[in-house]
Design an enzyme around this catalytic site. Sequence first.
Site, PDB file in Angstrom:
ATOM      1  N   HIS A 106       0.860  -1.192   0.000  1.00 25.74           N
ATOM      2  CA  HIS A 106       0.000   0.000   0.000  1.00 25.74           C
ATOM      3  C   HIS A 106       0.891   1.236   0.000  1.00 25.74           C
ATOM      4  O   HIS A 106       1.946   1.261   0.636  1.00 25.74           O
ATOM      5  CB  HIS A 106      -0.884  -0.006   1.254  1.00 25.74           C
ATOM      6  CG  HIS A 106      -1.419   1.347   1.636  1.00 25.74           C
ATOM      7  ND1 HIS A 106      -0.835   2.119   2.628  1.00 25.74           N
ATOM      8  CD2 HIS A 106      -2.461   2.068   1.160  1.00 25.74           C
ATOM      9  CE1 HIS A 106      -1.507   3.250   2.745  1.00 25.74           C
ATOM     10  NE2 HIS A 106      -2.499   3.253   1.877  1.00 25.74           N
ATOM     11  N   ASN A 108       0.377   5.712  -0.113  1.00 25.69           N
ATOM     12  CA  ASN A 108      -0.537   6.843  -0.141  1.00 25.69           C
ATOM     13  C   ASN A 108       0.259   8.120   0.086  1.00 25.69           C
ATOM     14  O   ASN A 108       1.110   8.172   0.971  1.00 25.69           O
ATOM     15  CB  ASN A 108      -1.609   6.689   0.942  1.00 25.69           C
ATOM     16  CG  ASN A 108      -2.489   7.912   1.078  1.00 25.69           C
ATOM     17  OD1 ASN A 108      -2.250   8.777   1.913  1.00 25.69           O
ATOM     18  ND2 ASN A 108      -3.506   7.989   0.253  1.00 25.69           N
ATOM     19  N   VAL A 109       0.010   9.125  -0.745  1.00 26.62           N
ATOM     20  CA  VAL A 109       0.565  10.463  -0.506  1.00 26.62           C
ATOM     21  C   VAL A 109      -0.568  11.462  -0.726  1.00 26.62           C
ATOM     22  O   VAL A 109      -1.334  11.337  -1.690  1.00 26.62           O
ATOM     23  CB  VAL A 109       1.775  10.773  -1.417  1.00 26.62           C
ATOM     24  CG1 VAL A 109       3.028  10.073  -0.914  1.00 26.62           C
ATOM     25  CG2 VAL A 109       1.503  10.397  -2.872  1.00 26.62           C
ATOM     26  N   GLY A 258     -18.542  11.668   0.844  1.00 24.96           N
ATOM     27  CA  GLY A 258     -19.290  11.454  -0.389  1.00 24.96           C
ATOM     28  C   GLY A 258     -18.421  11.159  -1.576  1.00 24.96           C
ATOM     29  O   GLY A 258     -18.796  11.467  -2.713  1.00 24.96           O
TER      30      GLY A 258
END
Length: 302
Positions: A106, A108-109, A258
């Site tokens: 995994h 993520n930035v 959302g």
Amino acid sequence: MIDIDSIKQYLLGLQGQISDALMQVDDKLVLTEDEWQREAGGGGRTRVMQGGKLFEQGGINFSHVFGDALPPSATANRPELAGRTFQALGDSLVIHPLNPYVPTTHMNVRFFVAEKEGEEPIWWFGGGFDLTPYYGFKEDARHWHETAKLACDGFDDDSYAKYKKWCDEYFYLKHRQEPRGIGGLFYDDLNEPGFESCFKFMQSIGDHFLKAYLPIVERRKDTEYGERERDFQLYRRGRYVEFNLVYDRGTLFGLQSGGRTESILMSLPPLVRWQYDHQVEPGSAEAELYDVFLKPQDWLKK
């Protein structure tokens, strides 16, 4: 000075670089790309790769969303954010290999800014990368953490040690009392010493991901496996699902704000299983995962 456009261009470029590299390693992958819009503001580009001979499923999602009100996951511990407009940009990646000897990973930035007229913007960077093996190899763990340290070199002297510890603590399943994998780096709320330095750190994390992961893939991709290893992989994937749905901040933020559900949940594995009171055979390779690799330690000394 905050430069949203430079961040966006870097993230889009990184998404393309990583997805192209994975397609080169596994030429059987089928790429699906979706560009989407968020009704409340913003949108993104999702790239999902499936059906490979090496990678069962992988995806990297770029998103740039904005709005007038933050979801509860963002304001619960930061009441000063209430009443501010926000923008959030990021790349989020998960790779689920077919071969159980190749670890799941995994990365993520991300960047976040909340603004209010007449007041200074509140902004920060966050992210990191971590590794979740099913069968552990010390040379792989060492390489992963050596590359993580290289990503931190040139910034604060204690960056690697601090963000390695944060990763061990963050990717921890409290209800299982075990880490998700062998860790890596995790950082959040980074806004010092200034925008330029923090942005460079984000870029260093993103630019070192393939250097950390692909050599491990090359070492393990041709390892033979059978039904036993595949069953254990599917069982251990359940831990990944549990963490993402119960604890992961990005998942909670995306769903509560959302975001596009298909893009948010593309991180989940295509196949997974749970088994009541699963026990591994003492002394087995499966037991070694628990006894050695799921115990946070200084992998650079191994």
